[in-house]
Design an enzyme around this catalytic site. Structure first.
Site, PDB file in Angstrom:
ATOM      1  N   ASP A 287      -6.543  11.577   6.151  1.00  0.00           N
ATOM      2  CA  ASP A 287      -6.893  11.274   4.759  1.00  0.00           C
ATOM      3  C   ASP A 287      -6.893   9.771   4.552  1.00  0.00           C
ATOM      4  O   ASP A 287      -6.036   9.061   5.104  1.00  0.00           O
ATOM      5  CB  ASP A 287      -5.883  11.917   3.805  1.00  0.00           C
ATOM      6  CG  ASP A 287      -6.535  12.489   2.562  1.00  0.00           C
ATOM      7  OD1 ASP A 287      -7.640  12.021   2.213  1.00  0.00           O
ATOM      8  OD2 ASP A 287      -5.955  13.399   1.945  1.00  0.00           O
TER       9      ASP A 287
ATOM     10  N   HIS B  64     -13.140   4.421   0.631  1.00  0.00           N
ATOM     11  CA  HIS B  64     -12.023   5.238   0.174  1.00  0.00           C
ATOM     12  C   HIS B  64     -11.607   6.297   1.188  1.00  0.00           C
ATOM     13  O   HIS B  64     -10.583   6.957   0.991  1.00  0.00           O
ATOM     14  CB  HIS B  64     -12.391   5.910  -1.156  1.00  0.00           C
ATOM     15  CG  HIS B  64     -12.568   4.936  -2.273  1.00  0.00           C
ATOM     16  ND1 HIS B  64     -11.556   4.607  -3.152  1.00  0.00           N
ATOM     17  CD2 HIS B  64     -13.641   4.187  -2.657  1.00  0.00           C
ATOM     18  CE1 HIS B  64     -11.994   3.719  -4.026  1.00  0.00           C
ATOM     19  NE2 HIS B  64     -13.258   3.444  -3.744  1.00  0.00           N
TER      20      HIS B  64
END
Length: 738
Positions: free
Chosen positions: A371, A164
């Site tokens: 991110d 993730h």
């Protein structure tokens, strides 16, 4: 019955203890929401840490019993394990490295050892619950070693892994002392998933250069199995955020907050306290915006929410102090009695409050330095029922690949961020609505449930593909069946790869001259009028002519450029140019200069760099570099790079052993066909064979061949048994016995 087991560092529940009572609160995270629809079905299970250190065995059992009713099973961690595995290695070694803040990473052997131990603890917990046919889905960077641990204990299980957070480029990832072990841990999976293609590409590059496995279209072939690497951008529960924003309660909160802010325009910033989020850089950009655009004074407010996170850790404590100082400085410099430019809150908020903030924000400022995905920007878009609002989004967030209608900025470019804020605040409503509508349509379609479905469908596909590439060992029963088919056939074709199938690889290519036993075998095979024997090789035609050209056999040389039918001369199958060789030769010469004992073999239409005699490790390292170098060049040309057995070859794309083999299949009758090969270059031969053909791979790696043997010697023994069976049946002794 087979089940799905989800494994993550944390369970989708928050465990708290008040006055001796255990309280369980459901997590509202994106992963918990997305997987909530499947982990409670049937016997499915979610395994992870419940969020508290519990040492009392009785209390542990009570928690296990309680959450088992909700399809969860706990892994209990000690204080030391939390400190060294989670806070230590996961968040002070992996997190900064994977987010390109390697200057913050610490490399401590003790933290690594605890990371290994905890991954093993998770493995034990899964094995205790899993059956051999179960599907296991492992999540995120805390459990990078788990897939290979599970593969060792549950070899037939279907294992998926999803990361993730970003996966860094090779140049950053290689800084980790335990880089190879981490990659090998992930390679225990059948499917490795990332949010973006860039993360996937970085992973494949690191695997190629550090572990030595090449890839094609995302498929990695290890020594005995294949796995797929792919990108799956994660969505949100769009309906949840959209419907929450439309509730009466949220709309009331929005009105109250608007009144309290007393600003014409609201810019929203929501982040967890972390150096990867670019919070300080965002504040500096807002300060410069106020300096450059005084017309917005008393008209715009930055509503900044920072969610507490690890503020006891020194780096995070320093970040918190920097943010506090910046907010104080900007407010002190620009605030008026009726207006503070920044409304700053260091706390977490419930969904209804966040939804009200999303609704009231004219601009969302989402500018992380790096991110994996960033779901805040997606939640903002889903909450805009009137479709008015502008998203300013960092190019370094995974979501930027999907949300091209946002104002995309480089978070390191403060002037670009200032210009984007000014553009967003003055954007016409019709333009806002057009952009927002496009992004909402995309997020509605590619929501969290679509993400789960895509990953699970792809995992099922990988397993089917693996089974189709799995070969069976060529046992006695199959050999007997092959004998029977051979004996009854009126015409037979043999396709036999020379190097690796008939002759073992040697340090020097010219040392692989056929021995007397092989010459005798080929002569006996080709002496039968029903047989047509084709020896296939990547070697140059002059060598093959010298070694076996006098035999009554056919030859394919140089991957299929040259062919020779028995009793005739050599001819080319294609008209090819070799004008590319001069430039490629210069590159290969450089690698020879840098790699003692390597050398170049030049064929008429290909070049080969050999490293069989090079020091172990150095040859593999240089080969990975060369393959990457040549692939980059070949991507814009009609060239193909083959990463073979201790050699790297580059040739024209049109050259193919399978095409050459097809020539014989189309020209000569065949009731019996046997093809024997050994490496990935021979897969083209196997693919060209008719369905009823016997195809045999030397070596137990995945292949489209039906069968495999372990060594060259076994392949030759199989051929020898075919000939012996035939000759014995024709001998007088055999007839008398019958």
């Amino acid at each position: 019955m087979a089940k799905l087991i989800i494994v993550s560092n944390r369970l989708p529940v928050k465990l708290q203890e008040k006055e001796g009572e255990l309280i369980y609160k459901t997590s509202e995270g994106g992963l918990a929401t997305g997987l909530g629809s499947i982990y409670k079905q049937g016997d499915n299970l979610w395994i992870g840490w419940p969020g508290m250190v519990i040492e009392d065995p009785q209390k542990q059992q009570r928690i296990a019993d309680d959450i088992r009713k909700e399809s969860m099973s706990p892994v209990f961690l000690t204080e030391t394990e939390i400190k060294e595995f989670y806070e230590g290695f996961s968040n002070e070694t992996l997190w900064p490295t994977f987010h390109y803040f390697s200057q913050y990473a610490i490399y401590e052997q003790q933290l690594w050892e605890t990371y290994v131990q905890v991954n093993q603890k998770y493995c034990d917990a899964v094995v205790a619950q899993a059956g051999p046919e179960d599907t296991i889905w492992v999540h995120d960077y805390q459990l990078l070693l788990l897939p290979s641990m599970l593969r060792e204990r549950l070899p037939n299980s279907t294992i998926g892994f999803f990361q993730h957070i970003p996966f860094p480029s090779y140049e950053v990832f290689r800084l980790l002392p335990w880089r190879k072990e981490l990659l090998e841990g992930m390679l225990g999976s059948d499917l490795v998933g990332f949010h973006t293609y860039d993360d996937m590409r970085h992973f494949l590059s690191s695997v190629n250069r550090l572990v030595g496995y090449g890839s094609m279209h995302g498929w990695i072939n290890t020594n005995n199995r294949s796995l797929l690497v792919d990108s799956f951008p994660m969505g949100i529960d769009y309906e949840k955020y959209s419907s929450t924003a439309a509730t009466e309660e949220v709309q009331k909160r929005e009105q109250i907050y608007r009144g309290n802010l007393n600003a014409e325009k609201v810019i929203l910033s929501i982040d967890r306290l972390d150096y990867s989020k670019g919070i300080a850089q965002r504040l500096k950009a807002f300060e410069l915006f106020l300096e450059k655009h005084p017309e917005f004074h008393a008209k715009v407010t930055l509503l900044m929410l920072v969610v507490p996170s690890r503020d006891a850790v020194e780096k995070y404590k320093e970040l918190k102090e920097e943010v506090d100082e910046l907010v104080g400085r900007i407010n002190g410099k620009y605030s008026r009695i009726s207006w503070n430019p920044i409304q700053y809150f260091y706390r977490s908020y419930p969904l209804e409050t966040l939804s009200a903030f999303y609704r009231m924000a004219d601009v969302a400022l989402v500018t992380p330095m790096r991110d994996g995905m960033n779901l805040v920007c997606k939640e903002y878009i889903a909450s805009k029922s009137d479709q008015k609002g502008v998203l300013i989004l960092s190019e370094m967030a995974g979501a930027s690949k999907e949300l091209s209608d946002a104002l995309l900025i480089n978070p390191n470019d403060i002037n670009q961020m200032v210009e984007a804020i000014a553009t967003a605040l003055t954007m016409p409503e019709e333009q806002q609505i057009a952009h927002m509508r496009n992004m909402q349509e995309s997020l509605q379609r590619y929501n969290i449930h679509h993400w789960v479905s895509m990953f699970m469908d792809r995992l099922s596909y990988v397993k089917i593909k693996q089974l189709s590439l799995a070969t069976s060992y060529l046992d006695d029963a199959t050999i007997q069946e092959m004998h029977d088919a051979y004996d009854s056939a009126s015409s037979r074709l043999f396709f036999l790869e020379y190097d690796g199938a008939l002759v073992d690889y040697r340090n020097r290519p010219l040392m692989a001259r056929p021995d007397d036993d092989l010459m005798d075998l080929l002569e006996r095979l080709s002496s039968d009028k029903k047989n047509r024997v084709v020896v296939v090789s990547s070697r140059e035609k002059a060598t093959m002519q010298d070694w076996i050209g006098h035999l009554n056999i056919d030859i394919i040389a140089e991957h299929g450029v040259w062919i020779k039918q028995r009793g005739t001369g050599w001819q080319t199958m294609l008209s090819l140019l070799d004008d590319w060789k001069k430039d490629i030769r210069m590159i290969l010469d450089l690698y020879v200069d840098r790699t003692p004992a390597s050398f170049i073999e030049e064929k008429e239409y290909s070049l080969v760099w050999h490293y069989r005699r090079v020091e172990t490790g150095l040859g593999e390292l240089r080969a990975r570099e060369l393959v990457n170098h040549l692939n980059f060049i070949a991507s814009n040309s009609n060239l193909q790079v083959l990463d073979g057995q201790m050699a790297v070859e580059i040739k024209a794309q049109e050259i193919n052993k399978g095409k050459a083999s097809s020539y014989w299949l189309s020209k000569f009758p065949h009731k019996f066909v046997l093809a024997v090969g050994d490496d990935w270059g021979d897969e083209d031969i196997f693919k060209a064979m008719p369905r009823e053909a016997y195809t045999v791979k030397v070596g137990n790696s995945y292949s489209v061949a039906k069968y495999h043997v372990d060594t060259c010697e076994e392949a030759r023994q199989t051929l020898d048994r075919l000939v012996q069976t035939r000759s014995q049946q024709q001998s007088p002794g055999a007839l008398m016995t019958g």
